[in-house]
Design a protein around this motif. Structure first.
Motif, PDB file in Angstrom:
ATOM      1  N   ARG A  34       0.838  -1.216   0.000  1.00 40.50           N
ATOM      2  CA  ARG A  34       0.000   0.000   0.000  1.00 40.50           C
ATOM      3  C   ARG A  34       0.862   1.251   0.000  1.00 40.50           C
ATOM      4  NH1 ARG A  34      -3.023  -2.969   3.690  1.00 40.50           N
ATOM      5  NH2 ARG A  34      -2.079  -1.836   5.422  1.00 40.50           N
ATOM      6  N   LEU A  35       1.919   1.242   0.815  1.00 36.79           N
ATOM      7  CA  LEU A  35       2.810   2.397   0.872  1.00 36.79           C
ATOM      8  C   LEU A  35       3.480   2.612  -0.476  1.00 36.79           C
ATOM      9  CD1 LEU A  35       4.281   4.651   2.363  1.00 36.79           C
ATOM     10  CD2 LEU A  35       5.975   2.946   3.067  1.00 36.79           C
ATOM     11  N   LYS A  36       3.961   1.553  -1.088  1.00 33.55           N
ATOM     12  CA  LYS A  36       4.617   1.665  -2.394  1.00 33.55           C
ATOM     13  C   LYS A  36       3.667   2.262  -3.424  1.00 33.55           C
ATOM     14  CE  LYS A  36       6.853  -1.062  -5.996  1.00 33.55           C
ATOM     15  NZ  LYS A  36       7.239  -2.401  -6.427  1.00 33.55           N
ATOM     16  N   LYS A  37       2.422   1.789  -3.419  1.00 28.56           N
ATOM     17  CA  LYS A  37       1.437   2.297  -4.371  1.00 28.56           C
ATOM     18  C   LYS A  37       1.176   3.789  -4.150  1.00 28.56           C
ATOM     19  CE  LYS A  37      -3.234   1.424  -6.058  1.00 28.56           C
ATOM     20  NZ  LYS A  37      -4.431   0.602  -5.912  1.00 28.56           N
ATOM     21  N   ARG A  38       1.039   4.179  -2.900  1.00 25.70           N
ATOM     22  CA  ARG A  38       0.798   5.601  -2.592  1.00 25.70           C
ATOM     23  C   ARG A  38       1.981   6.466  -2.983  1.00 25.70           C
ATOM     24  NH1 ARG A  38      -1.204   6.406   3.309  1.00 25.70           N
ATOM     25  NH2 ARG A  38      -1.296   8.545   2.554  1.00 25.70           N
ATOM     26  N   LEU A  39       3.189   6.007  -2.715  1.00 26.68           N
ATOM     27  CA  LEU A  39       4.379   6.781  -3.076  1.00 26.68           C
ATOM     28  C   LEU A  39       4.526   6.917  -4.583  1.00 26.68           C
ATOM     29  CD1 LEU A  39       6.952   5.420  -0.492  1.00 26.68           C
ATOM     30  CD2 LEU A  39       5.890   7.676  -0.518  1.00 26.68           C
ATOM     31  N   ASN A  40       4.220   5.852  -5.296  1.00 24.17           N
ATOM     32  CA  ASN A  40       4.344   5.894  -6.758  1.00 24.17           C
ATOM     33  C   ASN A  40       3.354   6.867  -7.400  1.00 24.17           C
ATOM     34  OD1 ASN A  40       6.561   4.230  -7.061  1.00 24.17           O
ATOM     35  ND2 ASN A  40       5.324   2.373  -7.171  1.00 24.17           N
ATOM     36  N   GLN A  41       2.264   7.185  -6.703  1.00 26.47           N
ATOM     37  CA  GLN A  41       1.314   8.171  -7.223  1.00 26.47           C
ATOM     38  C   GLN A  41       1.947   9.553  -7.314  1.00 26.47           C
ATOM     39  OE1 GLN A  41      -1.942   7.882  -4.464  1.00 26.47           O
ATOM     40  NE2 GLN A  41      -2.941   6.260  -5.614  1.00 26.47           N
ATOM     41  N   TYR A  42       2.963   9.817  -6.518  1.00 25.16           N
ATOM     42  CA  TYR A  42       3.592  11.135  -6.464  1.00 25.16           C
ATOM     43  C   TYR A  42       4.913  11.195  -7.212  1.00 25.16           C
ATOM     44  CZ  TYR A  42       0.056  11.991  -2.980  1.00 25.16           C
ATOM     45  OH  TYR A  42      -1.135  12.120  -2.343  1.00 25.16           O
ATOM     46  N   ARG A  43       5.302  10.115  -7.859  1.00 24.57           N
ATOM     47  CA  ARG A  43       6.548  10.103  -8.616  1.00 24.57           C
ATOM     48  C   ARG A  43       6.383  10.733  -9.956  1.00 24.57           C
ATOM     49  NH1 ARG A  43       9.434   4.526  -8.732  1.00 24.57           N
ATOM     50  NH2 ARG A  43      10.641   5.747 -10.149  1.00 24.57           N
TER      51      ARG A  43
END
Length: 43
Positions: A34-43
């Protein structure tokens, strides 16, 4: 902090305390995903 546009995110507690007991590994894995998915939204 940021150095040359590279940042560091610490979420150890969010992953460590994601679950308890026999299913801890699954809960921790899901929290990390979940954290990885959320962080990738801001990349």
């Amino acid at each position: 902090g940021l150095a040359d546009g590279v940042g560091l995110v610490n979420s150890s507690r969010g992953i460590i305390f994601a679950g308890e007991g026999e299913r801890f590994d699954r809960a921790a894995g899901e929290a990390a995903k979940r954290l990885k998915k959320r962080l990738n939204q801001y990349r």
